[in-house]
Structure formats: C-alpha cells, structure tokens
Design a protein around this motif. Structure first.
Motif, PDB file in Angstrom:
ATOM      1  N   GLU A   1       0.787  -1.100  -0.037  1.00 48.02           N
ATOM      2  CA  GLU A   1       0.050   0.052   0.004  1.00 48.02           C
ATOM      3  C   GLU A   1       0.658   1.341   0.138  1.00 48.02           C
ATOM      4  N   PHE A   2       2.111   1.236   0.369  1.00 48.06           N
ATOM      5  CA  PHE A   2       2.784   2.288   0.306  1.00 48.06           C
ATOM      6  C   PHE A   2       3.131   2.979  -0.772  1.00 48.06           C
ATOM      7  N   LYS A   3       3.219   4.178  -0.837  1.00 45.60           N
ATOM      8  CA  LYS A   3       3.503   5.124  -1.757  1.00 45.60           C
ATOM      9  C   LYS A   3       4.104   6.388  -1.387  1.00 45.60           C
ATOM     10  N   CYS A   4       5.162   6.637  -2.208  1.00 46.87           N
ATOM     11  CA  CYS A   4       5.971   8.010  -1.814  1.00 46.87           C
ATOM     12  C   CYS A   4       5.051   9.187  -2.009  1.00 46.87           C
ATOM     13  N   ILE A   5       5.084  10.112  -1.103  1.00 43.83           N
ATOM     14  CA  ILE A   5       4.307  11.289  -1.217  1.00 43.83           C
ATOM     15  C   ILE A   5       5.197  12.434  -1.570  1.00 43.83           C
ATOM     16  N   ALA A   6       6.315  12.093  -2.177  1.00 41.85           N
ATOM     17  CA  ALA A   6       7.170  13.167  -2.977  1.00 41.85           C
ATOM     18  C   ALA A   6       7.251  14.541  -2.181  1.00 41.85           C
ATOM     19  N   ASN A   7       6.779  15.458  -2.970  1.00 41.93           N
ATOM     20  CA  ASN A   7       6.940  16.956  -2.334  1.00 41.93           C
ATOM     21  C   ASN A   7       5.982  17.256  -1.206  1.00 41.93           C
ATOM     22  N   ARG A   8       5.271  16.225  -0.785  1.00 43.39           N
ATOM     23  CA  ARG A   8       4.322  16.485   0.552  1.00 43.39           C
ATOM     24  C   ARG A   8       5.159  15.833   1.774  1.00 43.39           C
ATOM     25  N   CYS A   9       6.450  15.342   1.657  1.00 43.03           N
ATOM     26  CA  CYS A   9       6.935  14.701   2.602  1.00 43.03           C
ATOM     27  C   CYS A   9       7.690  15.782   3.430  1.00 43.03           C
ATOM     28  N   GLU A  10       7.599  15.428   4.677  1.00 48.26           N
ATOM     29  CA  GLU A  10       8.061  16.402   5.674  1.00 48.26           C
ATOM     30  C   GLU A  10       9.444  15.984   5.990  1.00 48.26           C
ATOM     31  N   ASP A  11      10.008  15.310   5.515  1.00 46.66           N
ATOM     32  CA  ASP A  11      11.493  14.892   5.790  1.00 46.66           C
ATOM     33  C   ASP A  11      11.976  13.849   4.775  1.00 46.66           C
ATOM     34  N   SER A  12      12.212  14.618   3.400  1.00 50.61           N
ATOM     35  CA  SER A  12      12.494  13.846   2.362  1.00 50.61           C
ATOM     36  C   SER A  12      13.843  12.967   2.572  1.00 50.61           C
ATOM     37  N   CYS A  13      13.961  11.945   1.920  1.00 47.21           N
ATOM     38  CA  CYS A  13      15.176  11.243   1.785  1.00 47.21           C
ATOM     39  C   CYS A  13      16.017  11.845   0.847  1.00 47.21           C
ATOM     40  N   CYS A  14      15.599  12.729   0.175  1.00 45.38           N
ATOM     41  CA  CYS A  14      16.501  13.783  -0.640  1.00 45.38           C
ATOM     42  C   CYS A  14      17.234  15.054   0.421  1.00 45.38           C
TER      43      CYS A  14
ATOM     44  N   ALA B   1      12.973   5.046   8.686  1.00 44.44           N
ATOM     45  CA  ALA B   1      13.305   6.520   8.217  1.00 44.44           C
ATOM     46  C   ALA B   1      12.525   7.475   7.235  1.00 44.44           C
ATOM     47  N   CYS B   2      11.628   6.980   6.598  1.00 48.53           N
ATOM     48  CA  CYS B   2      10.574   7.316   5.833  1.00 48.53           C
ATOM     49  C   CYS B   2       9.375   7.961   6.368  1.00 48.53           C
ATOM     50  N   PRO B   3       9.062   9.100   6.583  1.00 43.47           N
ATOM     51  CA  PRO B   3       7.938   9.518   7.478  1.00 43.47           C
ATOM     52  C   PRO B   3       6.735   8.791   6.956  1.00 43.47           C
ATOM     53  N   GLU B   4       6.447   8.660   5.744  1.00 46.34           N
ATOM     54  CA  GLU B   4       5.187   7.886   5.209  1.00 46.34           C
ATOM     55  C   GLU B   4       5.343   6.428   5.575  1.00 46.34           C
ATOM     56  N   ALA B   5       6.387   5.809   5.329  1.00 47.67           N
ATOM     57  CA  ALA B   5       6.359   4.543   5.574  1.00 47.67           C
ATOM     58  C   ALA B   5       6.336   4.466   7.392  1.00 47.67           C
TER      59      ALA B   5
ATOM     60  N   ASN C   1      14.693   2.371  -4.784  1.00 46.98           N
ATOM     61  CA  ASN C   1      14.279   1.518  -3.630  1.00 46.98           C
ATOM     62  C   ASN C   1      13.677   1.961  -2.394  1.00 46.98           C
ATOM     63  N   PHE C   2      14.493   3.233  -2.033  1.00 47.56           N
ATOM     64  CA  PHE C   2      14.149   3.596  -0.560  1.00 47.56           C
ATOM     65  C   PHE C   2      12.551   3.944  -0.514  1.00 47.56           C
ATOM     66  N   PRO C   3      11.870   3.769   0.686  1.00 50.15           N
ATOM     67  CA  PRO C   3      12.355   2.965   1.699  1.00 50.15           C
ATOM     68  C   PRO C   3      12.319   1.479   1.837  1.00 50.15           C
TER      69      PRO C   3
HETATM   70  S1  SF4 Z   1      11.192   9.878   2.694  1.00 46.43           S
HETATM   71 FE1  SF4 Z   1       9.622   8.461   1.685  1.00 46.43          FE
HETATM   72  S2  SF4 Z   1       7.540   9.953   1.362  1.00 46.43           S
HETATM   73 FE2  SF4 Z   1       9.631  11.121   1.978  1.00 46.43          FE
HETATM   74  S3  SF4 Z   1      10.257  11.575  -0.281  1.00 46.43           S
HETATM   75 FE3  SF4 Z   1      11.511   9.740   0.362  1.00 46.43          FE
HETATM   76  S4  SF4 Z   1      10.437   7.756  -0.266  1.00 46.43           S
HETATM   77 FE4  SF4 Z   1       8.990   9.620  -0.542  1.00 46.43          FE
END
Ligand code: SF4
Length: 348
Positions: free
Chosen positions: A11-24, A116-120, A97-99
């Motif tokens: 069910e997990f999907k990256c929320i990209a620019n809505r993420c509060e602590d991006s893996c970027c 480490a991924c907020p959405e996960a 791959n992350f997370p």
């Molecule tokens: S931390 Fe998780 S939700 Fe945030 S940008 Fe990276 S993969 Fe997406």
C-alpha cells in the motif's frame, strides 16, 4: 525463493513533495555503476551536472554529495530533476528502492519498509502486530544447506521474541525486559554455554550514559542535536510515558525483523536487542520531553528521525557496536534495570 512482506508493504506510496523529511535531505546519494554509466550518456545541462557532481566518497563509493543538506538534484518545488529529466527508470537503485529494504536469507527473502521514511513510519504506526504475521511462517522456508539448523533456531527464537514484545497484557518496559532476558539465554545457546539466570544488576538504572553516547554520534540535523541535548539534560527526571508503548511496539517489531536474523552470520542476537533497548530509552525520554513541550515535533517524527540519524548511519552503528562490546553497562541485566527504572508506571 519465498518472498515475505508485512501486510502494509504494497500500500506504500512515496508522497514526494508533500514529505516532511524527504530522503533527498541530509544524505549523500549512492550511485550504482549501471546508473552512473547511463548518466555519462545523458546530454545537455542535466548530463553535465550529473558528471560534474558524481564523486568518490571516503569509502570508495560513487555518490552525489548532499549540498547544504539537500540532494543537488532536488529542486525548489521539492521534486527530483533526474526523475523529471530522464525518467523514474533511471533513478539510482538507492533512490528507486528507498524506503524498501530486502534481505535475502537463502531460502527466503524478507521485505520491509524503513522507519526513516515518514510515510512508511505512518504505515507502521497505524498497523498492529498482525502486519508481520507472514514472517512467523518463515521457519518453514529455511531449506538451505548447512545453515538450516542455525536459521531454524533463530526463526523460532525471533518468533518467541515477537510474542513477548506484543503481549499487551503487560507494560512495554516489562516486555522489553522479558525479551532481553530471553535473548540472553538464546545467546548462551549460540555461544555453546548452558543458559543461566542473569545476575542481579548493581547501580541506579539511570540511562544518562546512553543519551551521552548518542550525543557523541555523527548528527545530521540541528533539530535532532538540540532535542538530544535537552533530553540528556533531563535524563534522570524524564519518565517514559505509558502511552508511548503502542508506538514503540511497532518500532521494536521493525527492528526485530530488520536485524535479528543477522545473527545467522554474526552469532549475536543481543546486538539487535541492545539496539532496540537504546532506541527505546532515547526516543521514549525524548517523547516525554516533547509531551511537556506540547510536541514541537509529533511522536512519529521522533522515531522516524532516530531511524534516519542513528539506524541508517554506518558510522553510528559501528560506534554502537563498539560500545556494546566494550562497556559492561550494556549487559542484559543492566539494560533490564534501565528500562524498568525509566518507565513511568513504577516511577510516576
Ligand atoms: S522519505 Fe519516503 S515519502 Fe519522503 S520523499 Fe523519500 S520515499 Fe518519499
């Protein structure tokens, strides 16, 4: 190969620019050789930038260095210029791959999402112990050669540890204490000794040394450094709140499934248990501090950030390992004393 997933995984999907602590944010980006070979062929300004910024780090890995705490390809709209410019299929393995984490144990492979991924982290905090129901069944899949006996033993010990951790009839501090005691016995078996009762721990049960140790680690964010400093200053007076139990149960299960079976190679189950206990004491005390302050960061962020700052750093996990090996304050009996002493149900 048997593939095993927690129930929330797909069910997990990256929320990209809505993420509060991006893996970027905060991390250098590892470049696998196939991805870098493709980047060498990309034309125009994007290709020039890729070639200019790909460097070899101190471990000999090819990376894009974080610049000012950001991936240099993370744009002002908090979107990825590589994704936009050459497509998702050309992201590095790390980014693609992350997370998601996969660990191959020979006869079966276990898949997890990183805290480490907020959405996960939100997915895990919303779930219950049933999320990992399929992992218990892995004992049937350990079909590989000479590691079979050792793996079967560890799978049974892990299943028992999971049952102890999720027994909500008792406080989580007691559950962690039971897990430490049980795994001290497991460790005796692995080391070829007769399991014996743990000795009585001497001392106060204070955990200031664990917070101090974390302050000495490599730290990426000023907010984490400041939160650790404030928590360490109150290490003796803060008590871990009862309502932290459910959240940490999920974090503990994640650690259990992520690290316990490393013992098939290391022969050390206590490493995973010590790491779990340190995480409980640091995040639990920080949670108690944040409760008093009206949660400047929500509870999820404490656990997520611990994973990002400590769990995902090779330097910090090496430092933890060295402390566990050299410092007798990390003995199972002393850690049991710490978790009981620092929970609020006995010390309101
Ligand atoms: S931390 Fe998780 S939700 Fe945030 S940008 Fe990276 S993969 Fe997406």
């Amino acid at each position: 190969m048997q593939e095993i997933y927690p129930r929330f995984y797909h069910e997990f999907k990256c929320i990209a620019n809505r993420c509060e602590d991006s893996c970027c944010k905060d991390w250098d980006i590892d470049l696998d050789s196939a991805t870098e070979a493709f980047y060498r062929t990309v034309k125009g300004p994007l290709g020039d930038k890729m070639r200019r910024l790909a460097v070899t780090d101190e471990d000999g890995d090819r990376v894009f260095r974080s610049v000012g705490g950001r991936c240099p390809f993370w744009n002002d709209d908090m979107l990825c210029d590589i994704f936009i410019g050459v497509g998702e299929e050309h992201l590095s393995e790390t980014c693609a791959n992350f997370p998601r984490v996969a660990v191959d144990y020979g006869g079966f492979r276990e898949h997890l999402l990183s805290f480490a991924c907020p959405e996960a982290a939100r997915f895990m905090l919303r779930s219950d112990s049933g999320a990992y129901a399929d992992f218990g069944g892995a004992v049937e899949y350990s079909v590989s050669e000479d590691r079979d006996d050792g793996m079967s033993f560890l799978l049974k010990a892990r299943a028992r540890t999971a049952r102890l951790l999720t027994d909500r009839t008792v406080s989580l501090a007691y559950r962690l204490a039971d897990c430490l005691e049980f795994n001290a016995q497991v460790q005796c078996v692995l080391d070829g000794f007769e399991p014996a009762p743990l000795p009585e721990a001497e001392g106060s049960g204070g955990c200031g040394f664990i917070l101090e140790m974390h302050q000495g680690f490599e730290i990426m964010s000023d907010a984490w450094r400041d939160a650790l400093k404030q928590t360490a200053a109150r290490a003796d007076s803060l008590r871990i709140r009862d309502d932290f139990d459910d959240a940490f149960e999920q974090f503990a299960l994640y650690y259990l499934y992520r690290y316990y079976l490393e013992a098939v190679n290391s022969g050390d189950v206590m490493y995973a248990m010590r790491r779990m206990t340190c995480a409980y004491l640091v995040t639990g005390k920080m949670d108690a501090l944040f409760f008093e302050q009206g949660y400047p960061y929500e509870r999820m962020r404490i656990l997520q950030r611990y994973s990002k700052e400590v769990e995902h750093s090779y330097e910090n996990t090496d430092a933890l390992n060295a402390c566990f090996e050299q410092d007798e304050r990390f003995s199972p009996e002393k850690l049991i004393q710490c978790v009981i002493h620092n929970a609020s149900f006995l010390n309101p």
